[in-house]
Design a protein around this motif. Sequence first.
Motif, short mmCIF file in Angstrom:
data_model
loop_
_atom_site.label_atom_id
_atom_site.label_comp_id
_atom_site.label_asym_id
_atom_site.label_seq_id
_atom_site.Cartn_x
_atom_site.Cartn_y
_atom_site.Cartn_z
N ALA A 232 41.46 25.58 -26.46
CA ALA A 232 40.84 26.68 -27.19
C ALA A 232 41.81 27.85 -27.31
O ALA A 232 42.75 27.97 -26.51
N PRO A 233 41.61 28.73 -28.27
CA PRO A 233 42.47 29.92 -28.37
C PRO A 233 42.40 30.73 -27.08
O PRO A 233 41.33 30.86 -26.48
N GLU A 234 43.55 31.26 -26.67
CA GLU A 234 43.55 32.16 -25.52
C GLU A 234 42.71 33.40 -25.85
O GLU A 234 42.51 33.75 -27.02
N SER A 235 42.20 34.06 -24.82
CA SER A 235 41.25 35.16 -25.03
C SER A 235 41.82 36.28 -25.89
O SER A 235 41.07 36.95 -26.60
N PRO A 325 47.28 27.25 -29.76
CA PRO A 325 47.44 27.97 -28.50
C PRO A 325 48.64 27.52 -27.70
O PRO A 325 49.26 28.33 -26.98
N TRP A 326 49.02 26.23 -27.78
CA TRP A 326 50.19 25.77 -27.02
C TRP A 326 51.48 26.40 -27.58
O TRP A 326 52.39 26.71 -26.82
N GLU A 327 51.52 26.64 -28.90
CA GLU A 327 52.68 27.32 -29.48
C GLU A 327 52.67 28.79 -29.11
O GLU A 327 53.71 29.39 -28.85
N TRP A 328 51.46 29.38 -29.09
CA TRP A 328 51.33 30.78 -28.71
C TRP A 328 51.81 30.99 -27.28
O TRP A 328 52.54 31.94 -26.99
N ARG A 329 51.43 30.08 -26.37
CA ARG A 329 51.85 30.20 -24.97
C ARG A 329 53.36 30.01 -24.83
O ARG A 329 54.02 30.70 -24.05
N LYS A 330 53.90 29.07 -25.60
CA LYS A 330 55.35 28.82 -25.57
C LYS A 330 56.12 30.07 -26.01
O LYS A 330 57.12 30.45 -25.38
N ASP A 331 55.66 30.72 -27.07
CA ASP A 331 56.32 31.94 -27.54
C ASP A 331 56.28 33.04 -26.48
O ASP A 331 57.27 33.77 -26.29
N GLU A 334 58.80 32.33 -23.73
CA GLU A 334 60.19 32.53 -24.19
C GLU A 334 60.44 33.97 -24.63
O GLU A 334 61.54 34.28 -25.08
N GLY A 335 59.40 34.82 -24.51
CA GLY A 335 59.56 36.24 -24.80
C GLY A 335 59.67 36.56 -26.26
O GLY A 335 60.22 37.61 -26.64
N ARG A 336 59.14 35.70 -27.14
CA ARG A 336 59.21 35.95 -28.57
C ARG A 336 58.02 36.75 -29.06
O ARG A 336 56.97 36.73 -28.47
#
Length: 336
Positions: A232-235, A325-331, A334-336
């Motif tokens: 699910a999307p992060e909060s 969400p997995w791409e959002w967490r990855k960014d 990595e500090g993007r």
Amino acid sequence: MGNALRFLYGKCCKPLTEEDSGSLGPHGVSAATVGVSALAQDLYHFEITSQVPEGLTRHVTSSKKAQANWYRKLSEAWREAKPPPTTAEEAARLVIQTLSRHKKADVEGLLAFYGLPLPHTLIPVSTAEPTTLPAGVKFEMQTLPVDARAIPDGDTITVYVSAAEPRESACVPGDVQMAAVRRSKARAERNYEQADALHQKIINAGYRVINLPNNEEVLARKYRIRLRGIDAPESSMPYGKEAQNELIKIVQGKCLRVLVYGDDRYGRCVADLYCNGIFVQEVMLKKGCAWHYSAYDQRSELAKWEKEARAKRVGLWAASNPEEPWEWRKDRREGR
């Protein structure tokens, strides 16, 4: 008389404020509470008087005698529901299921009378739980009622399981058992400072004393659950709050059946959840509140449910290009 009906009536059917008075439903309660609380009020009233609401005849075609039969059936179904409906969707499903052999127009008229969702607006979900444990399940547990505050987002939940359960009872550390006994004694002696200190010791060990609605106290073990097969999307992401609220709506105050397949790297149990026979992940996917987490779960039915939600553009799929969400967490990592 139905205690569940009386409790819900007392909890939901509160006196109107000046702000509410401009938006009355057919029962003299505010538009915000006209659904579940008004139905509970009328079922409670029917158990006392055997009278159905006067205004209902304008919404249905069947006789008063037939209407009384409906309310008798609904009262019985409401009492048997564990727990009784607390949301408009739950109440609508109970009405539809209980009156499934009656005229469609009458059922829809009854729902409309209470402002409850009509059948075609409800997302169809399975209501059959596994009768045997599926392959890969390591263990099963039944939780105590879920607290809404224990749901941080749409795919994570903290639950508690009674230490009296057979699987748990043999594993409770001796110092936790002793602390629970001493805490109970301290509370009886009104030594609340000592009781709070002992409870903190219990909490630090991964347990908690839970207060149930009947004022019973239960020693319970804490488990953090990651819903298997969905993400699910992060909060803090778009639609994150909506996903969290949907999960709360499904499980709040309910006892869950949890089928645990393993642990993730954060120490959470990866599990399938069932709530009153409904598969929680199915609801979250069909309502567009989560992605199928195909990197970790290849079940075809999960992919199908996500595809259906995408096609209907419900939930997060109403956006043209929602961020995974997995791409959002990855960014973020990595500090993007």
